[in-house]
Design an enzyme around this catalytic site. Structure first.
Site, PDB file in Angstrom:
ATOM      1  N   GLU A  73      36.157  45.696  39.092  1.00  0.00           N
ATOM      2  CA  GLU A  73      36.113  46.535  40.290  1.00  0.00           C
ATOM      3  C   GLU A  73      37.497  46.768  40.890  1.00  0.00           C
ATOM      4  OE1 GLU A  73      34.073  44.027  39.687  1.00  0.00           O
ATOM      5  OE2 GLU A  73      32.009  44.755  39.873  1.00  0.00           O
ATOM      6  N   PHE A 135      20.979  35.944  46.285  1.00  0.00           N
ATOM      7  CA  PHE A 135      21.803  36.094  45.085  1.00  0.00           C
ATOM      8  C   PHE A 135      22.758  37.292  45.255  1.00  0.00           C
ATOM      9  CE2 PHE A 135      22.438  37.920  40.770  1.00  0.00           C
ATOM     10  CZ  PHE A 135      23.233  36.894  40.289  1.00  0.00           C
ATOM     11  N   GLN A 136      24.016  37.064  44.997  1.00  0.00           N
ATOM     12  CA  GLN A 136      25.074  38.080  45.125  1.00  0.00           C
ATOM     13  C   GLN A 136      25.149  38.687  46.526  1.00  0.00           C
ATOM     14  OE1 GLN A 136      24.774  40.780  41.701  1.00  0.00           O
ATOM     15  NE2 GLN A 136      26.175  39.457  40.584  1.00  0.00           N
ATOM     16  N   LYS A 185      19.727  47.394  49.316  1.00  0.00           N
ATOM     17  CA  LYS A 185      18.971  47.921  48.184  1.00  0.00           C
ATOM     18  C   LYS A 185      17.711  48.659  48.651  1.00  0.00           C
ATOM     19  CE  LYS A 185      17.730  46.573  43.495  1.00  0.00           C
ATOM     20  NZ  LYS A 185      17.685  45.463  42.518  1.00  0.00           N
ATOM     21  N   MET A 499      61.503  39.912  39.630  1.00  0.00           N
ATOM     22  CA  MET A 499      61.969  39.968  41.006  1.00  0.00           C
ATOM     23  C   MET A 499      61.993  38.572  41.641  1.00  0.00           C
ATOM     24  SD  MET A 499      63.312  41.900  43.175  1.00  0.00           S
ATOM     25  CE  MET A 499      62.969  43.662  43.183  1.00  0.00           C
TER      26      MET A 499
END
Lengths: 588, 196
Positions: A73, A135-136, A185, A499
């Site tokens: 993502e 969940f999630q 959902k 760097m």
């Protein structure tokens, strides 16, 4: 999945414009209709449990909406950023709840600080499960509050059309920024009476543009007309405001030397006669030193980042400051403005141009040229024409300029290669320099270049990445393999986290603490993804390989082995004033 | 610039999550909120936050601009103490028997304008409305007499020079808000205000 049969095929008979009659649609269909109505063509995303109803609906919209399946993502959101930066459209991201949404966090923070318009739609668990550690489930709204311009959780499908209309309006108007819409959902599945999509163009509590006050524009013009050594510094506001033409007219009439921030780069062609280079820690010598010698400093669409100002109490203390910005909270935030010119620079610049006198400052501009010469002699010449056999980053950029004529989109990651690329790249067109300026996100370039290639396929996209940053998001080679955007990848490999190594050398007694990074065989890695590649370390190979890379019809990966311990100069060491910029190690 | 007490008044939409959006503007800069109150305002559907902090004017001005930048915020004002009328409400729970026995306590309570709101055999709850120093002092005074519980509300404040938000809201509902887009129009208007 209980959702599948509930979602009706939307079919092609429904136009994206407001429908006359009310019909029953699911929340998911309403999301996709909103995207179509907003002119979205490309979505970067990754499916998962809580966003499945939207993906199910997307199955029927796959002809109209081009969904790019990324490999992570973070890749989706950086791609959307690259897309937005080159196209001026809003970048759109789909991600699922929980880990899908938390993987967006870095990109949101990056888009927030670099003012990139994004609409990110995240799935969320069913509304009745909110707060139960389902969940999630993650509290996406609260996680993203400090790094979004606006965010909103939808729990009822009927809210979707108006919420998405607000989201697009907020993301793209005023000072742009990222918006997160978290949709439970149940709301994605739920059917509601859909009366069509109405675009949003006004929210009573939100003022995208402050009203322009003529009085301040007049005062600013007066200061400019009285100035002997005026100096313009400009940022991304010129690009975001679509005000490149207005800006050029202003500086050309007023005859004022102008320097860009890293984010403002490419708003005017890099070889514009009044362009005097880049500001900031690794910017050019003249603009940094002369910031502290000008008598009127005109800042246009920039926010005085600490990497631009160095020590604030030693920054332009002698100058009267005119600050043009669309965001009132930027005025006086870091540098006190003598005259604040609130407003959209597309509106304020022409007002200012009308009031300023046509002028030339040959002696003052000569001062910039003198510093330029000094920098050329002490830094640039050796960087671009090295006296040793070892390749430098600068000469790669020089050869690239010669081959692209400044027409390419250059996407950079973060670190030494970024500074070198931005110092030496030539640009003819606006929106050509895509980089993570404010947040300094390593791993940004590869996915951002993918997005940029989709955002403007008419121009070559060249991603310039360090060996460290490339390894942060190299999984997105899979996205290139599958969706075939044309991305030319140049890895400038110095076998160090360059760097950090430079700072350890200069400020930490060369105690090289964990900057020695091992890399895989990048050409083999690319080959595994079906992308041709080559690794070079000899000067005679540079030009022909770059040319071959650019002539390659698809993507290509070129690894260039460069000097291991080369440093980027000039440099304004942290904690020092801009006039204390140094040209070499000995002066640090 | 010296730090002093500022009262910030924020007019907002009534939206879930906005309290967090406003609160993190302070916590991000490690600024302690002395008191925070949310309530309806004089305008139906418009919410009003009253926030008290100790800071310099420069910091408060920047904070207010950051607050106003939030999409659902209509306007943020900041004022010093002399520019507002304000009150806080405090509740004190004290053992009833001591109060009944000690005449001194009764006198004290009268002095502070305390009102008994619950009287039970075991304890009595008093309410005092006033400024911070007054309600603070009464804690000290009551402590020797067995103060059982104390709680104080956040500050509520009225801006002396404000004409309310009705007219202002009309401006916001128009496309073009007035010129005070980023200014605090109630600053430096003290001379217009009658105070005792």
């Amino acid at each position: 999945m209980d959702t599948v049969q509930e979602i009706k095929t939307p079919g092609k008979e429904h136009p994206a414009t407001p429908a006359k009659e009310v019909r029953e649609v699911s929340g998911s269909v309403a999301v996709l209709e909103a995207l179509l109505a907003e002119g979205v063509e490309t979505i970067f995303g990754y499916p998962g449990g809580a966003i499945m109803p939207i993906y199910d609906a997307l199955y029927d919209y796959r002809e109209k909406l081009n969904h790019i399946l990324v490999r992570h993502e973070q890749g989706a959101i950086h791609a959307a950023q690259g897309f937005a930066r080159v196209s001026r459209n809003v970048g759109v991201v789909f991600a699922t709840s929980g880990p899908g949404a938390t993987n967006l966090v870095t990109g949101l923070a990056d888009a927030m600080i670099d003012s990139t318009p994004l609409v990110c739609v995240t799935g969320q668990v069913f509304a009745h499960l909110l707060g139960t550690d389902a969940f999630q489930e993650t509290d996406v709204i609260n996680i993203t509050t400090p790094i979004t311009k606006w965010n909103y959780q939808v729990t009822d499908a009927s809210e979707i059309p108006s919420v998405l209309a607000k989201a697009f309006y907020i993301a793209r108007s005023g000072r742009p920024g990222p918006v997160v819409i978290d949709i439970t959902k149940n709301a994605q599945i739920q059917k509601f009476s859909y009366a069509g999509y109405q675009k949003c163009d006004h929210i009573r509590s939100y003022r995208p543009k402050p009203i322009v006050r003529k009085k301040y524009v007049e005062e600013a013009a007066k200061l400019i007309n009285e100035a002997e050594r005026p100096f313009v510094i400009f940022g991304q506001g010129v690009i975001l405001g679509n005000a490149e033409v207005e800006f050029r007219k202003f500086i050309e009439k007023a005859g004022i030397p102008s320097a860009w921030t890293i984010m403002g780069m490419s708003a005017i062609p890099t070889d514009h006669p009044l362009g005097v280079g880049m500001l900031g820690m690794h910017g050019n010598y003249g603009p940094n030193v002369l910031t502290n010698e000008c008598d009127v400093l005109i800042a246009v669409g920039m926010r005085f980042d600490d990497r631009v100002t160095g020590r604030l109490d030693k920054y332009a203390k002698q100058a009267k400051v005119i600050h043009l910005d669309i965001d009132p909270s930027e005025i006086d935030k870091n540098v006190k403005a003598t005259v604040p010119v609130w407003g959209d620079c597309k509106e304020t610049l022409p007002m200012l141009t009308a009031l300023v006198e046509q002028k030339l400052y040959p002696q003052w501009i000569q001062r910039f040229r003198d510093f330029q010469q000094k920098e050329e002699d002490q830094v640039i010449h050796e960087e671009l024409n090295p006296s040793t056999d070892i390749l430098t980053m600068g000469e790669v950029i020089k050869e690239l300029n010669a081959l692209t004529n400044g027409d390419a989109i250059v996407v950079t990651d973060v670190g030494q290669h970024q500074m070198v690329a931005c110092r030496y790249a030539k640009f003819n067109q606006s929106k050509s320099n895509v980089t993570s300026g404010g947040l300094g996100t390593m791993g940004y370039a590869l996915p951002a270049a993918i997005g940029a290639a989709f955002g403007d396929p008419s121009r070559p996209t060249v991603a310039i990445i360090g060996d460290g940053g490339f390894q942060m998001t190299l999984q997105e080679l899979g996205t290139i393999m599958q969706f075939k955007p044309h991305v030319k990848i140049i890895i400038l490999n110095n076998q160090f986290l360059g760097m950090v190594r430079q700072w350890q050398q200069l400020f930490h007694e060369k105690r090289y603490s964990f900057v020695d990074i091992t890399s895989p065989d990048f050409v083999q890695v690319a080959k595994g993804f079906g992308i041709p590649g080559k690794s070079i370390s000899k000067r005679e190979d540079l030009k022909p390989t770059l040319a071959a890379m650019l002539n390659e019809p698809g993507s290509f990966l070129l690894e260039v082995m460069v000097g291991k311990e080369n440093n980027v100069f000039p440099m304004v060491p942290q904690g020092r004033g801009v006039a204390e910029i140094v040209l070499c190690r000995e002066d640090v | 610039m010296l730090k002093q007490e500022y009262t910030i008044t924020v007019y907002t939409e009534n939206q879930i999550g906005l309290l967090n959006r406003i609160a993190i503007i302070f916590s991000r800069r490690k600024i302690n909120i002395e008191s925070l109150n949310t309530s309806p305002s004089e305008v139906d559907s418009v919410h009003r936050f009253t926030i008290v902090i100790n800071e310099t004017e420069e910091v408060v001005r920047k904070l207010c601009r950051q607050i106003e930048k939030q999409v659902e915020v209509l306007k943020a004002y900041y004022n010093t103490l002399d520019e507002i009328v304000w009150q806080e409400l405090a509740l004190y729970k004290v053992p009833t028997d001591i109060i009944a026995e000690e005449v001194k306590v009764e006198r004290l309570l009268r002095e502070y304008g305390a009102k008994a709101i619950v009287i039970r055999k075991d304890y009595t709850v008093f309410e005092v409305t006033g400024h911070r120093e007054e309600t603070d002092n009464l804690i000290k005074v009551l402590e020797p007499y067995g103060l059982i519980e104390f709680v104080r509300s956040a500050r509520v404040a009225i801006i002396k020079d404000s004409d309310g938000f009705h007219e202002k809201l009309k401006e916001f509902e128009y496309r073009e808000p007035g010129e005070d887009a980023s200014e605090n129009e109630y600053l430096n208007e003290n001379e217009k205000v009658f105070s005792m």
